[in-house]
Design an enzyme around this catalytic site. Structure first.
Site, PDB file in Angstrom:
ATOM      1  CE  LYS A   1       3.826  -2.446   4.565  1.00 51.14           C
ATOM      2  NZ  LYS A   1       4.753  -1.479   5.180  1.00 51.14           N
TER       3      LYS A   1
ATOM      4  CD  GLU B   1      12.711   3.889  -2.174  1.00 48.14           C
ATOM      5  OE1 GLU B   1      13.779   3.354  -1.817  1.00 48.14           O
ATOM      6  OE2 GLU B   1      12.316   4.971  -1.740  1.00 48.14           O
TER       7      GLU B   1
ATOM      8  CG  HIS C   1       9.154  -2.042   6.641  1.00 44.98           C
ATOM      9  ND1 HIS C   1       8.731  -0.942   5.924  1.00 44.98           N
ATOM     10  CD2 HIS C   1      10.486  -2.135   6.405  1.00 44.98           C
ATOM     11  CE1 HIS C   1       9.766  -0.402   5.298  1.00 44.98           C
ATOM     12  NE2 HIS C   1      10.838  -1.108   5.584  1.00 44.98           N
TER      13      HIS C   1
ATOM     14  N   PRO D   1       0.851  -1.201   0.000  1.00 44.11           N
ATOM     15  CG  PRO D   1       0.080  -0.980   2.197  1.00 44.11           C
ATOM     16  CD  PRO D   1       0.827  -1.912   1.293  1.00 44.11           C
ATOM     17  CG  MET D   2       3.446   2.083  -2.061  1.00 44.40           C
ATOM     18  SD  MET D   2       4.447   1.783  -3.529  1.00 44.40           S
ATOM     19  CE  MET D   2       3.280   0.912  -4.590  1.00 44.40           C
TER      20      MET D   2
ATOM     21  CB  CYS E   1       2.516   5.281   8.182  1.00 46.56           C
ATOM     22  SG  CYS E   1       2.936   6.879   7.435  1.00 46.56           S
TER      23      CYS E   1
ATOM     24  CG  ASN F   1       7.743  -3.886   3.103  1.00 54.13           C
ATOM     25  OD1 ASN F   1       7.292  -2.872   3.604  1.00 54.13           O
ATOM     26  ND2 ASN F   1       8.244  -3.896   1.879  1.00 54.13           N
ATOM     27  N   GLY F   2      10.968  -4.975   2.850  1.00 61.52           N
ATOM     28  CA  GLY F   2      12.234  -4.282   3.098  1.00 61.52           C
ATOM     29  C   GLY F   2      13.397  -4.939   2.372  1.00 61.52           C
TER      30      GLY F   2
END
Length: 529
Positions: A167, A253, A195, A45-46, A128, A228-229
Site C-alpha cells: 500500500k 475514514e 492512495h 488497515p487502520m 503511513c 484509496n482516497g
C-alpha cells in the site's frame, strides 16, 4: 463461531531461509480471483480501528475483503504477548490480509512467517504519513529508499507461502510515481493499493486525493490494483472505479463514520453502534478501540452543543454497559424525530467546531451515519493565521470562563472543573496509590522490591553497616566489597618486563595503569565507609 488467537510459534527466518518462490502459490490476477474472490469493496488497515469486531461488522455490510490493523514487525516477531494481543481472527473473518510496517527485510519476514497461516496475503505498509512513522523510519518515509523496498518485497515474495502486497502513496512527480509502482511489481508485489495523496497530505492539510495518478499507474502495471482516497459514499465507489479502472476500492475514514457505506445505506447511528457493541462483546477488544469507534459514529451528533453532556459521558465510559447507556440515550432523544413523531428543530453547533458553508443543500439529519468532510487546507491555513494574529493583538477580547453559579473564573480553574466532571468518583488532590511507610520509623515510603522493607536511605545505611546487598534498590555493597577484596589479593606485577614477555603498547599500558589507580581509590573509599 470460534475465535482464534495467534499462538506464540517460534518460527525463525534461518529455519525457512531455504524456502524460495518454489511455493505453489497463486500470483497476480489468479490470486485476486481464486483466493480473494475478486473483491471490489475493501476495508483499509487502520491502527487500533480495524480489529476483529469492526471487521465482522463491516463484512455484514458487504465488505468483500478486510485488512488487519498495522502491526509493528519487530514487536510482532519478538514479543509473544504483543503477537497474541494484536491479532485475533475467526473462521468467518475471511478473506483477510495482515499488514506489517518495518524497515528490515529479515525482521518483516520473521513476523510474516508467524502470521502467514492466518491470512490470505501479507501487506507492507508504505503509506503511513504520521510523525511516528517518520521517527521509526517506516510507512511512507521508505518511499525514497527503493533499494531497501526492493529487498523487502523480494525477500517476502521468495520466502512466504502467501503473496505479498503493498500500500503506497503517490509522489508529486507522475513519472516517478509510475516507476515506483513498476519497481514494486517487478520485485514481487502481487497486488498494489494506491492512495491518491502525497506523504505531506495529512491531518488538516489532507485535501482531495488525485485519482488521475491512480489511473496512470493502472495503465502501466499488470497486477491487480485498489484505489484509496475520496470515498464518502457508494456513488464515490462507482465513480472511482469508472475513472481509474482499478479492480477494487479501499476506504478508511468513510468506513469509520458509516460502516454500511458499501450498501448505500445511511443507517441510524444508534443501530450501528449497538450492533458494533454486540460484536465487541463477542470478540473482546481494548476499551479505547470501542470508544474511538463510537466517537466516529456519533461524530455529527456530538458536534451539537446540547449533546455536550453525552460527549463527556462517552469520554469517561470504561465498560460495555456504560457505552450501551450512551447509545440508548442517543436513541431516546433522536428516534422520535426519525420516526416523525416530533418535529426536529436545528440544534446549535458547538462553537469550537469549524464548518464550511456550502451553497447547496445536501444536509442529512445528524442521527444518520454520514461522512466527515474536512475543511479545505486553504481555509485551515487562514484560520491558523487568524488565530496567530489575534494572539499577538494586545487589544483583543479575552475569552471569559464561568462556573455553574455564573461566577467568572480563570482558565486554569475551568480546566480543573472539567477534569472533575470527567472523573466524578476520583477524590481531588489524592493519589490512587496507598504508599506504606518505611519500617525503620522514618516518613519515607518503602521500596516495594526492597528485601528489608525499607526506604532507599535506610536500606543503604543498613547495607553499609551490615554488609548486605539489596537487589530491589540496586545497592550492591557486599558484592562490590567482595570484588574489591578479590582484586586486592592478586599480587601486583612488577613493572619491569622479563625478556620472555612482550611489552604492551604504550597506550594500552597507560589505560591499564589508570584503571588500577581508580580501583585503588575505590578500595580506599570502601575501607573508610
Amino acid at each position: 463461531m470460534s475465535q482464534t488467537n495467534l499462538t506464540t510459534a517460534t518460527v525463525g527466518t534461518k529455519t525457512t531461509s531455504n524456502v524460495t518462490a518454489r511455493h505453489s502459490k497463486l500470483e497476480g490476477y489468479e490470486f485476486y480471483h481464486k483466493i480473494l474472490g475478486s473483491p471490489k469493496y475493501v476495508v483499509a488497515p487502520m491502527v487500533d480501528q480495524s480489529e476483529l469486531a469492526w471487521r465482522m461488522l463491516c463484512r455484514k455490510y458487504k465488505a468483500d475483503l478486510c485488512y488487519s490493523p498495522m502491526f509493528h514487525s519487530n514487536l510482532f516477531a519478538k514479543d509473544a504477548k504483543y503477537r497474541k494481543d494484536a491479532l485475533q481472527t475467526c473462521s468467518e473473518d475471511k478473506p483477510l490480509i495482515i499488514q506489517f510496517c518495518g524497515n528490515d527485510a529479515e525482521t518483516i519476514l520473521e513476523a510474516a512467517l508467524l502470521a502467514q497461516d492466518y491470512c490470505e496475503a501479507i501487506d507492507i505498509n508504505l503509506g503511513c504519513p504520521q510523525a511516528i512513522a517518520k521517527r521509526g523510519h517506516y510507512g511512507a518515509f521508505l518511499q525514497d529508499d527503493w533499494h531497501l523496498l526492493n529487498e523487502i518485497v523480494k525477500t517476502l515474495h521468495s520466502n512466504l507461502k502467501v503473496p505479498v502486497t503493498c500500500k503506497i502513496r503517490i509522489f508529486e512527480d507522475r513519472d516517478k510515481t509510475i516507476r515506483y509502482a513498476q519497481m514494486l511489481e517487478k520485485a514481487g508485489c502481487q497486488l498494489l493499493t494506491v492512495h491518491g495523496r502525497t506523504r505531506e497530505q495529512k491531518g488538516p492539510l489532507t485535501g482531495a486525493a488525485d485519482w488521475s495518478y491512480i489511473r496512470e499507474i493502472r495503465e502501466n502495471i499488470k497486477i491487480p490494483m485498489f484505489a484509496n482516497g475520496n470515498i464518502m459514499d457508494l456513488k464515490d465507489v462507482q465513480r472511482c472505479l469508472d475513472e481509474t479502472g482499478v479492480d477494487g476500492i479501499m476506504t478508511a475514514e468513510g468506513n469509520l463514520h458509516n460502516p454500511a457505506l458499501f450498501t448505500g445505506q445511511t443507517a441510524k447511528t444508534w443501530f450501528v453502534a449497538a450492533e458494533y457493541l454486540d460484536y465487541a462483546q463477542r470478540y473482546p477488544c481494548p476499551i479505547s478501540y470501542i470508544r474511538g469507534h463510537l466517537f466516529k459514529i456519533f461524530h455529527h451528533i456530538f458536534n451539537l452543543r446540547p449533546n455536550a453532556n453525552l460527549r463527556e459521558e462517552l469520554a469517561v465510559a470504561n465498560g460495555l454497559e456504560k457505552f450501551r447507556r450512551v447509545v440508548q440515550k442517543v436513541q431516546q432523544k433522536y428516534e422520535p424525530y426519525h420516526e416523525g413523531l416530533k418535529p426536529y428543530g436545528k440544534e446549535e453547533i458547538d462553537p469550537s467546531v469549524l464548518i464550511e458553508e456550502h451553497e447547496y443543500n445536501m444536509c442529512l439529519p445528524p442521527w444518520l451515519c454520514q461522512p466527515y468532510v474536512r475543511l479545505p487546507p486553504e481555509i485551515h491555513k487562514q484560520v491558523v493565521s487568524e488565530k496567530a494574529r489575534l494572539a499577538e493583538d494586545p487589544s483583543r477580547d479575552k475569552r471569559q470562563y464561568y462556573d455553574n453559579e455564573g461566577k467568572e473564573i480563570s482558565r486554569k480553574r475551568m480546566k480543573k472543573l472539567r477534569r472533575r466532571f470527567r472523573r466524578p468518583d476520583k477524590p481531588e488532590g489524592k493519589h490512587d496509590r496507598h504508599l506504606e511507610n518505611c519500617h525503620h520509623c522514618c516518613c519515607n515510603p518503602l521500596g516495594f522490591k526492597c528485601v528489608f522493607r525499607l526506604c532507599r536511605i535506610c536500606c543503604r545505611d543498613r547495607c553499609y553497616s551490615e554488609n548486605f546487598d539489596c537487589l530491589g534498590h540496586g545497592i550492591l555493597i557486599k558484592s562490590r566489597r567482595a570484588k574489591a577484596k578479590l582484586y586486592e589479593e592478586i599480587p601486583r606485577k612488577d613493572s619491569a618486563f622479563t625478556e620472555d614477555q612482550k611489552p604492551e603498547d604504550g597506550l594500552e599500558h597507560c589505560k591499564r595503569a589508570n584503571q588500577e589507580e581508580e580501583l585503588r581509590d575505590a578500595l580506599e573509599l570502601i575501607r573508610q565507609s
